[in-house]
Design an enzyme around this catalytic site. Structure first.
Site, short mmCIF file in Angstrom:
data_model
loop_
_atom_site.label_atom_id
_atom_site.label_comp_id
_atom_site.label_asym_id
_atom_site.label_seq_id
_atom_site.Cartn_x
_atom_site.Cartn_y
_atom_site.Cartn_z
N ASP A 12 1.37 -1.53 0.17
CA ASP A 12 0.26 0.33 -0.04
C ASP A 12 1.04 1.29 0.38
O ASP A 12 2.14 0.84 0.76
CB ASP A 12 -0.84 -0.10 1.53
CG ASP A 12 -2.08 1.67 0.94
OD1 ASP A 12 -2.39 2.11 0.38
OD2 ASP A 12 -1.82 1.62 2.70
N SER A 13 0.50 2.29 -0.07
CA SER A 13 1.29 3.54 0.26
C SER A 13 1.48 4.36 1.24
O SER A 13 1.74 4.51 1.72
CB SER A 13 -0.12 4.70 -0.69
OG SER A 13 -1.18 4.80 0.36
N CYS A 75 -4.57 -1.60 -2.20
CA CYS A 75 -4.61 -0.02 -2.18
C CYS A 75 -5.01 0.42 -3.77
O CYS A 75 -4.83 -0.44 -4.49
CB CYS A 75 -2.64 0.66 -2.88
SG CYS A 75 -3.27 2.30 -3.01
N GLU A 154 -3.65 8.39 8.59
CA GLU A 154 -2.10 8.63 8.65
C GLU A 154 -1.43 9.51 9.88
O GLU A 154 -1.10 9.34 10.67
CB GLU A 154 -1.33 8.77 7.32
CG GLU A 154 -1.38 7.94 6.41
CD GLU A 154 -0.65 6.66 6.31
OE1 GLU A 154 0.61 6.39 7.21
OE2 GLU A 154 -1.33 5.31 5.75
N CYS A 202 -11.12 2.77 -0.21
CA CYS A 202 -10.02 3.31 0.26
C CYS A 202 -9.60 2.09 1.86
O CYS A 202 -10.05 2.48 2.54
CB CYS A 202 -9.59 4.47 0.32
SG CYS A 202 -8.24 4.62 1.14
N HIS A 204 -7.54 2.77 3.48
CA HIS A 204 -7.38 2.97 5.69
C HIS A 204 -8.82 3.36 5.58
O HIS A 204 -9.02 3.72 7.16
CB HIS A 204 -6.67 4.91 4.63
CG HIS A 204 -5.09 4.81 4.36
ND1 HIS A 204 -5.22 4.15 3.46
CD2 HIS A 204 -4.15 5.26 5.34
CE1 HIS A 204 -3.79 4.01 3.38
NE2 HIS A 204 -3.04 5.08 4.63
#
Ligand code: DGL
Length: 300
Positions: A12-13, A75, A154, A202, A204
């Protein structure tokens, strides 16, 4: 190959893909996992597709060097930009999260009105519309970008706030009045669309499922791709005879492009649900990227 002990590569990022890695660890408990979070370059969402493709070509090359038996792009933004690149360039199966998320949404909806919350990159790509319509062309899809969610997640995680033994099992931790306010601003455009299902497009966003539910209401089903992705991975491994042996004790390894390994380890622990014991720092600029067939074709 039977009883294949090689790890599954997952990336993932940043940290969000650990929501998918967690589902894999739980659904396929004998499989080893090698996870890379490109935290230094997170977020991917606002970047243009060619830049994300370049990043994915580097990550894919790194994972290939780790002798993985399959790759999961955990992702949505990277899946939307470069699933095809990895599928062409790698010698192992590559699974993205958009199709599994689309399947979960199509299965869940009764009114056939589905919302998609995702990054700008994923929304711009139209990938969810295409994947949902490939399954059921009659579903109305309402996609909406929620760019602040990635930075919020994040930031909360790396900032070390809300440290708790298990964030995924205790989603109320992120259901605070300030976070609800941001959730309202980011999602209220979907509230009037008459949707009965929203897909968290997403990786996240599952951490924000509670505040999202507070905005959209209890009647809207919230689905994400993690479990469905794990199911697809299992099918692929089974079909090829590549499952790990039943007595294998899984080995979980992690890597990040961030200079701050400690924060990655601390935050990752609370998403993955296991301590991140083995973490290395990776410099992807030192990795020879996989070829992008689109560039090759253009140059030919
Ligand atoms: N977790 C990524 C996704 O699923 C996006 C985060 C980012 O913007 O980098 O799209």
């Amino acid at each position: 190959m039977q009883d294949d002990v090689r790890p599954i590569g997952v990336f993932d990022s940043g940290l969000g893909g650990l929501t998918v890695a967690r589902a894999i660890a739980s659904g396929l408990p004998h499989e080893s996992i090698t996870y890379l979070g490109d935290t230094k370059r997170c977020p991917y969402g606002p970047r243009d597709q060619s830049e994300v493709r370049r990043f994915v070509a580097q990550v894919g090359a790194w994972l290939n060097g780790r002798d993985v038996k399959a790759v999961v792009i955990a992702c949505n933004t990277a899946t939307a930009a470069a699933l095809d690149l990895l599928q062409v360039a790698l010698p192992v199966p590559v699974i993205g999260v958009v199709e599994p998320g689309a399947r979960a949404a199509v299965r869940a909806t009764r009114t056939r009105r589905v919302g998609v919350l995702a990054t700008q990159g994923t929304v711009r790509s139209g990938s969810y519309e295409a994947a949902i319509h490939a399954l059921d062309a009659g579903v109305r899809v309402f996609s909406h970008p929620a760019p602040r969610f990635v930075e919020l997640v994040e930031g909360l995680l790396i900032g070390g706030e809300h440290l708790h033994e298990d964030w995924m099992a205790n989603p109320e931790i992120f259901d605070t009045p300030p976070i609800r306010n941001i959730a309202r601003e980011e999602t209220e455009a979907l509230a009037d669309m008459g949707i009965d299902t929203v897909v968290l497009g997403c990786t996240h966003f599952p951490l924000l499922a509670r505040p999202i539910r507070a905005v959209l209401g209890d009647d809207v089903r919230i689905v994400s791709s993690a479990e469905e992705t794990c199911r697809e991975l299992r099918e692929s491994l089974e079909y090829r005879g590549d499952l790990a042996p039943d007595d294998q004790v899984p080995d979980y390894r992690f890597a990040t492009t961030s200079d701050d390994i400690t924060s990655f380890a601390v935050a990752g622990n609370f998403i993955f649900g296991h301590a991140l014991e083995s973490i290395e720092r990776v410099d992807l600029d030192r990795v020879e990227p996989l070829p992008d067939y689109r560039n090759t074709d253009a140059g030919a």
